[in-house]
Enzyme design. Structure first.
Site, mmCIF file in Angstrom:
data_model
loop_
_atom_site.group_PDB
_atom_site.id
_atom_site.type_symbol
_atom_site.label_atom_id
_atom_site.label_comp_id
_atom_site.label_asym_id
_atom_site.label_seq_id
_atom_site.Cartn_x
_atom_site.Cartn_y
_atom_site.Cartn_z
ATOM 1 N N GLY A 11 -0.423 -24.311 -34.148
ATOM 2 C CA GLY A 11 -1.515 -23.687 -35.007
ATOM 3 C C GLY A 11 -2.811 -24.513 -35.299
ATOM 4 O O GLY A 11 -2.558 -25.794 -35.340
ATOM 5 N N ASP A 99 -3.175 -19.453 -52.163
ATOM 6 C CA ASP A 99 -3.625 -18.833 -53.222
ATOM 7 C C ASP A 99 -3.293 -17.556 -53.708
ATOM 8 O O ASP A 99 -3.650 -16.963 -54.899
ATOM 9 C CB ASP A 99 -5.310 -19.023 -53.197
ATOM 10 C CG ASP A 99 -5.699 -18.356 -52.064
ATOM 11 O OD1 ASP A 99 -5.452 -18.498 -51.009
ATOM 12 O OD2 ASP A 99 -6.851 -17.462 -52.067
ATOM 13 N N TYR A 122 1.218 -9.730 -48.472
ATOM 14 C CA TYR A 122 1.525 -10.980 -47.888
ATOM 15 C C TYR A 122 1.718 -12.099 -49.137
ATOM 16 O O TYR A 122 2.444 -13.085 -49.080
ATOM 17 C CB TYR A 122 -0.022 -11.366 -47.218
ATOM 18 C CG TYR A 122 -0.206 -12.835 -47.029
ATOM 19 C CD1 TYR A 122 0.375 -13.664 -45.966
ATOM 20 C CD2 TYR A 122 -1.202 -13.751 -47.718
ATOM 21 C CE1 TYR A 122 0.096 -14.987 -45.866
ATOM 22 C CE2 TYR A 122 -1.523 -15.020 -47.480
ATOM 23 C CZ TYR A 122 -0.769 -15.655 -46.603
ATOM 24 O OH TYR A 122 -1.032 -17.108 -46.067
#
Length: 285
Positions: A11, A99, A122
């Site tokens: 990634g 966050d 999520y």
């Protein structure tokens, strides 16, 4: 010699972590190399390492609304596997969170010890991952919350903006979500500083300093990529309705770094300028 294991190594962040750890003893495992949801495979992979850096994640925020179980498997259950395996091996675990574990309705930067209160699927899975890791390996888990990532190693907002600049006379970007654009190279290097400093385990906020909106971020990208920033026009979130709600305020505080004797990451504008010099602001990936 310290032996490092990176999961999610292919990634965008995983690639920069490998660069930041160049010259050290690193095992870099991609999704194809290691199924992080397989507890036995995780235990086998972690054995023999001193530090585990988990950059594997389910990051399809909108898809998580319809498939929260899949997101939970990678963002929570797999993190618990890694934490238990790290504890068993006597290794440190660095896990990247987000966050999105916060509601996004604050008016001052979120402190590291602020209560988790996610507003979408999520965020729930990432919050669960934090809790499970800290419970399984409290003395050796480092939670590094980050946000608004961009870098050289994959598709991201910065590259998308440059591509749009090349093909559209004008674009609109939301101006009512506030956060901290974060360069993955900076985050990777800060993570290495955290480990080298023998800092205490716990929660750290791994974002570049300062704050802006997506609109402000887009305008700066246009400018640094050599395009007229006036071509970026502001709009609000109501114009871009998506399956998952987005936090309106995602600014994170950095007190934990200072408490550990480490300077927080540089301002997002300085980081973006460096990214431009690094050739990140291109539309190719």
């Amino acid at each position: 010699m310290t032996r490092y294991l990176i999961t999610g190594a292919a990634g965008m962040l995983g690639q920069d972590l490998q660069r930041a750890l160049a010259g050290r003893e690193v095992t870099a495992l991609t999704r194809q190399d290691l199924d992080v949801t397989d507890a036995d495979a995780v235990r086998s992979a972690v054995a023999g390492h001193d530090v585990v850096i988990n950059a594997a994640a389910y990051t399809a925020v909108d898809n998580a609304e319809a498939d929260e179980d899949a997101a939970y498997a990678i963002n929570a259950t797999a993190v618990e596997h890694l934490a238990k395996a790290a504890a068993e091996a006597g290794a440190k675990l660095v896990h990247f969170s987000t966050d999105y574990v916060f509601q996004g309705n604050a008016q001052a930067p979120y402190a590291e010890n602020e209560q988790r209160d996610p507003l979408n699927a999520y965020g729930r899975t990432k919050a669960a991952g934090e809790e499970l890791a800290l419970a399984a390996h409290p003395e050796g888990t480092f939670i590094v919350r980050t946000a608004w990532l961009y870098g050289a190693g994959g598709p991201n907002f910065a590259k998308t903006m440059v591509k749009l600049a090349e093909n559209n006379p004008e674009i609109t970007v939301v101006n009512d979500q506030l956060g901290q654009p974060t360069y993955t190279r900076d985050l990777a290097e800060q993570t290495v500083k955290l480990l080298d400093a023998q800092a205490p385990a716990g929660i750290y906020h791994g974002t570049n300093s300062g704050e802006t909106t997506w609109f402000g971020f887009a305008r700066e990208i246009f400018h640094l990529a050599g395009h007229d920033s006036e071509r970026v026009k502001p709009t609000d979130s109501a114009a871009f309705v998506r399956p998952a709600a987005r936090p309106a305020y995602s600014v994170l505080g950095h007190d934990a770094w200072r408490a550990a004797g480490i300077e927080p990451m540089r301002n997002w504008r300085d980081a973006l300028e460096a990214a431009a010099e690094d050739g990140v602001l291109t539309s190719t990936w």
